[in-house]
Write an enzyme that holds these catalytic residues in place. Structure first.
Site, PDB file in Angstrom:
ATOM      1  N   THR A   1       0.836  -1.202   0.000  1.00  0.00           N
ATOM      2  CA  THR A   1       0.000   0.000   0.000  1.00  0.00           C
ATOM      3  C   THR A   1       0.873   1.256   0.000  1.00  0.00           C
ATOM      4  OG1 THR A   1      -1.553  -1.247   1.371  1.00  0.00           O
ATOM      5  CG2 THR A   1      -1.971   1.106   1.147  1.00  0.00           C
TER       6      THR A   1
ATOM      7  N   ARG B   1       7.949  -2.637   2.570  1.00  0.00           N
ATOM      8  CA  ARG B   1       8.064  -2.658   4.028  1.00  0.00           C
ATOM      9  C   ARG B   1       8.413  -4.068   4.486  1.00  0.00           C
ATOM     10  NH1 ARG B   1       3.320   0.894   6.739  1.00  0.00           N
ATOM     11  NH2 ARG B   1       4.015   2.432   5.221  1.00  0.00           N
TER      12      ARG B   1
ATOM     13  N   SER C   1       6.489   3.869   8.457  1.00  0.00           N
ATOM     14  CA  SER C   1       5.339   4.603   8.976  1.00  0.00           C
ATOM     15  C   SER C   1       5.012   4.275  10.428  1.00  0.00           C
ATOM     16  CB  SER C   1       4.149   4.350   8.058  1.00  0.00           C
ATOM     17  OG  SER C   1       3.104   5.198   8.404  1.00  0.00           O
ATOM     18  N   HIS C   2       3.798   3.749  10.648  1.00  0.00           N
ATOM     19  CA  HIS C   2       3.338   3.505  12.018  1.00  0.00           C
ATOM     20  C   HIS C   2       3.820   2.166  12.565  1.00  0.00           C
ATOM     21  CE1 HIS C   2       0.708   1.853   9.028  1.00  0.00           C
ATOM     22  NE2 HIS C   2       0.366   0.931   9.907  1.00  0.00           N
TER      23      HIS C   2
ATOM     24  N   ASP D   1       2.082   9.887  13.510  1.00  0.00           N
ATOM     25  CA  ASP D   1       2.747   8.577  13.473  1.00  0.00           C
ATOM     26  C   ASP D   1       4.239   8.681  13.168  1.00  0.00           C
ATOM     27  OD1 ASP D   1       2.497   9.313  10.804  1.00  0.00           O
ATOM     28  OD2 ASP D   1       2.306   7.238  10.120  1.00  0.00           O
TER      29      ASP D   1
ATOM     30  N   ASP E   1       6.193   8.558  10.557  1.00  0.00           N
ATOM     31  CA  ASP E   1       6.704   9.440   9.505  1.00  0.00           C
ATOM     32  C   ASP E   1       5.906  10.729   9.360  1.00  0.00           C
ATOM     33  OD1 ASP E   1       4.555   7.908   8.589  1.00  0.00           O
ATOM     34  OD2 ASP E   1       5.172   8.066   6.501  1.00  0.00           O
TER      35      ASP E   1
ATOM     36  N   ASP F   1       2.695  11.445   8.777  1.00  0.00           N
ATOM     37  CA  ASP F   1       1.588  11.684   7.844  1.00  0.00           C
ATOM     38  C   ASP F   1       0.215  11.369   8.440  1.00  0.00           C
ATOM     39  OD1 ASP F   1       1.976   8.961   7.767  1.00  0.00           O
ATOM     40  OD2 ASP F   1       2.224   8.816   5.594  1.00  0.00           O
TER      41      ASP F   1
ATOM     42  N   GLU G   1      -8.401   9.296   4.585  1.00  0.00           N
ATOM     43  CA  GLU G   1      -8.615   7.877   4.795  1.00  0.00           C
ATOM     44  C   GLU G   1      -9.020   7.650   6.243  1.00  0.00           C
ATOM     45  OE1 GLU G   1      -6.041   5.110   2.395  1.00  0.00           O
ATOM     46  OE2 GLU G   1      -4.556   6.560   3.041  1.00  0.00           O
TER      47      GLU G   1
ATOM     48  N   LYS H   1      -0.592  12.505   2.787  1.00  0.00           N
ATOM     49  CA  LYS H   1      -1.396  12.899   3.931  1.00  0.00           C
ATOM     50  C   LYS H   1      -0.474  13.615   4.901  1.00  0.00           C
ATOM     51  CE  LYS H   1      -1.252   8.220   5.979  1.00  0.00           C
ATOM     52  NZ  LYS H   1      -0.992   7.191   4.961  1.00  0.00           N
TER      53      LYS H   1
HETATM   54  C1  VG1 Z   1      -2.710   1.224   5.821  1.00  0.00           C
HETATM   55  C2  VG1 Z   1      -3.983   2.049   5.831  1.00  0.00           C
HETATM   56  C3  VG1 Z   1      -4.042   2.924   4.590  1.00  0.00           C
HETATM   57  C4  VG1 Z   1      -2.787   3.795   4.522  1.00  0.00           C
HETATM   58  C5  VG1 Z   1      -1.548   2.932   4.593  1.00  0.00           C
HETATM   59  C6  VG1 Z   1      -0.283   3.743   4.668  1.00  0.00           C
HETATM   60  O1  VG1 Z   1      -2.693   0.377   4.699  1.00  0.00           O
HETATM   61  O2  VG1 Z   1      -5.110   1.216   5.918  1.00  0.00           O
HETATM   62  O3  VG1 Z   1      -5.215   3.686   4.623  1.00  0.00           O
HETATM   63  O4  VG1 Z   1      -2.761   4.536   3.342  1.00  0.00           O
HETATM   64  O5  VG1 Z   1      -1.588   2.094   5.756  1.00  0.00           O
HETATM   65  O6  VG1 Z   1      -0.275   4.595   5.759  1.00  0.00           O
HETATM   66  P1  VG1 Z   1      -3.126  -1.180   4.764  1.00  0.00           P
HETATM   67  O7  VG1 Z   1      -2.915  -1.709   3.390  1.00  0.00           O
HETATM   68  O8  VG1 Z   1      -2.270  -1.825   5.816  1.00  0.00           O
HETATM   69  O9  VG1 Z   1      -4.555  -1.197   5.183  1.00  0.00           O
HETATM   70  V1  VG1 Z   1       1.203   5.010   6.454  1.00  0.00           V
HETATM   71  O10 VG1 Z   1       0.923   6.136   7.599  1.00  0.00           O
HETATM   72  O11 VG1 Z   1       1.796   3.546   6.699  1.00  0.00           O
HETATM   73  O12 VG1 Z   1       2.193   5.616   5.155  1.00  0.00           O
HETATM   74 CO    CO Z   2       2.629   7.116   8.099  1.00  0.00          CO
END
Ligand code: VG1
Ligand code: CO
Length: 541
Positions: free
Chosen positions: A16, A20, A111-112, A275, A277, A279, A361, A374
């Site tokens: 997504t 990672r 990210s998170h 979070d 990074d 966003d 989102e 974001k």
């Molecule tokens: C998750 C969220 C999605 C978001 C993505 C990246 O993806 O559901 O809405 O865009 O993380 O966010 P998934 O495929 O695990 O549902 V971040 O803050 O990791 O860049």
């Molecule tokens: Co993030």
């Protein structure tokens, strides 16, 4: 210059949001190098071009940047802008790419996801509009990674990332830049800083939790230095390689310290977090939590209160699993509303074409056309701007919104680290049932549609199919099921539940109560418990 022979890794398909994996996977011989070379090989503009590099400061950030710089110089990148100490939040990277008309950028972040030697690492490639690479680009990178035979690097000393200014590496020039300034200047043009300053100077009390991730320096500059919030308003403001052992995911499960500051007698008026990074955002008021889907709808409904949007916005977009609260606002405002697949990359074309100005989102992501990512602090400043202009509490902003538009009760249930084949069985057997569900009654609710979401981009007509299973009911309620594309272990099943309530007297129920029947339907049709053996979700947000 060294040309290092290598062989492909089967698992370098970006998800997504970038590639990672566990840190240990990225530490494997040639792993990071293969992926980065695959990016260079497919992005001809980077040869002789400008590349932006930064990350969220997690473990392996520095090592990765040193390797990437040497490879960029060997490839023929002319110039790199690198955040001081290797730091750049995701939205700041986007801002810098746009401001300096860079050809692209690399964000080193998972990210998170937790960090540290046993945690996760990631690489995201952003294109010249400042946004995440679209699917056509990530597919080309993956295809290249599957036939790669070598990568190029320079054997030379490391660069000093801790000193601002220009250095050179081979024929490439490297500028270590202040990671905060360009971004903070941009945000200052978006909002009414005087109004926010006045709010903060009064008896309004708030806190921002940077969760020991990248947003600390940005939040201190914006909230404390430029807006005059007292020192200490930003908590956990120092970026740490392991995020202080925490999980840098701003939600009710992981930002407990902050949540408690908004509860009880001495509760703060407002609190927010972002979070790893920078966003994502979480918005809390005194004894209340703003569901991210509602946040997008409320900001869209009030866009004219923000100086940058004082003449209104052309349209809005939300990812498919995000609640339909925003659709109701768009309808009333008479503006366009788009439903896109999960992931920020799908908003890029709509933003570039000027069709939308706000998007978001359910996963704590909100943003606007000021960048192509974001933006956690953008959302926080938007809420401060809103509170200052409306001169009222977060709860009353919510109440007023629901009274006008109705309330979309919303919750997401995550089942994490499920064995991949079992997760797949859950989705496959549910998908097989969908055609016969249409028109049937489930616990007294009539199914009006049931499908696997497919999206045709209105700008370039590209089609993205298999984006999640949707079951929509005639009363506006909805269930969505999909598998996460950001996890690094097993599979995560996400179940999104939403119901609509127009009756003001029924808009203040606890979410669990309002959605309990839908939870029962979701468990019935998906057979999650029987197939996975799980008795309850791991995380509820
Ligand atoms: C998750 C969220 C999605 C978001 C993505 C990246 O993806 O559901 O809405 O865009 O993380 O966010 P998934 O495929 O695990 O549902 V971040 O803050 O990791 O860049
Ligand atoms: Co993030």
């Amino acid at each position: 210059m060294e040309i290092v022979a290598s062989t492909p890794f089967k698992d370098q398909k970006p998800g997504t949001s970038g590639l990672r994996k566990k840190v240990s996977v990225f530490q494997g011989k040639h792993y990071l190098e293969n992926f980065v070379q695959s990016i260079f090989d497919t992005q001809a503009d980077l040869a002789g071009g400008l590349l932006v590099i930064g990350g969220d400061g997690r473990y392996y950030n520095d090592t990765a940047i040193q390797k990437i710089l040497k490879m960029a110089a060997a490839y023929g990148v002319a110039r790199c802008l690198v955040g001081h100490k290797g730091l750049l939040s995701t939205p700041a990277t986007s801002a810098v790419i746009r401001k300096y008309s860079a050809n692209g950028g690399l964000v080193l972040s998972a990210s998170h996801n937790p960090g540290g030697p046993k945690g996760d690492f990631g690489i995201k490639f952003n294109v010249s509009n400042g946004g995440p690479a679209p699917e056509s680009v990530t597919e080309a990178i993956f295809a290249r990674s599957q036939i790669i035979e070598s990568y190029k690097t320079l054997s030379t000393n490391d660069i000093d990332l801790n000193t601002l200014g220009t250095q050179s590496l081979g024929n490439m020039s490297i500028e270590i830049i202040d990671p905060v300034k360009d971004y903070a200047d941009l945000l200052e043009t978006e909002f009414d800083f005087d109004a926010i300053r006045n709010l903060i100077a009064g008896d309004f009390r708030f806190a921002f939790d940077a969760m020991h991730a990248v947003t600390g320096p940005y939040a201190i500059e914006l909230l404390e230095n430029r807006l005059g919030a007292p020192n200490g308003t930003v908590i956990n403001g120092t970026p740490l390689p392991d995020f202080g052992g925490g999980h840098p995911d701003p939600n009710l499960a992981h930002a407990k310290e902050l949540l408690s500051m908004t509860q009880g007698n001495d509760a703060l008026d407002f609190a927010a977090a972002s979070d790893g990074d920078g966003d994502r955002n979480m918005i809390l008021g005194k004894n209340c939590f703003v569901v991210p889907s509602d946040s997008l709808a409320i900001l869209a409904a009030n866009a004219t209160l923000f100086p940058a949007y004082k003449n209104g916005i052309p349209g809005v977009a939300r990812s498919m699993p995000t609640s339909q609260a925003t659709d109701r606002v768009a309808e009333k405002l008479g503006i366009e509303c788009f439903e896109t697949p999960t992931g920020w990359k799908f908003f890029g074309n709509l933003l570039d074409a000027g069709r939308i100005a706000f998007c978001g989102e359910e996963s704590f992501g909100t943003g606007s056309n000021h960048v192509r990512e974001k933006d956690g602090l953008w959302a926080v400043l938007a809420w401060l701007n809103l509170i200052a202009k409306k001169d009222t509490s977060v709860q009353s902003i919510l109440d007023e919104h629901w009274a006008t538009y109705g309330r979309n009760y919303y919750v997401r249930h995550d089942y994490e680290e499920v064995e991949s084949d079992k997760a797949k069985t859950v989705i496959d057997q549910l998908e097989a049932q969908l055609p016969k569900l249409i028109g049937s009654q489930l616990h007294g609710r009539e199914v009006s549609y049931a499908d696997n979401f497919s999206y045709t981009d209105p700008i370039d007509n590209s089609v993205s199919s298999h984006q999640g299973l949707r079951i929509g009911f005639s009363d506006g309620a909805r269930l969505v099921f999909r598998l996460s594309g950001t996890g690094t272990q097993g599979a995560t099943i996400r179940v999104y539940l939403e119901s609509y309530e127009a009756d003001i007297s029924k808009q203040h129920l606890p979410c669990e109560e309002a959605l309990s029947e839908l939870v029962a339907i979701a468990l019935d049709v998906s057979q999650i418990e029987a197939i996975t053996g799980r008795k309850a979700p791991d995380v509820i947000t």
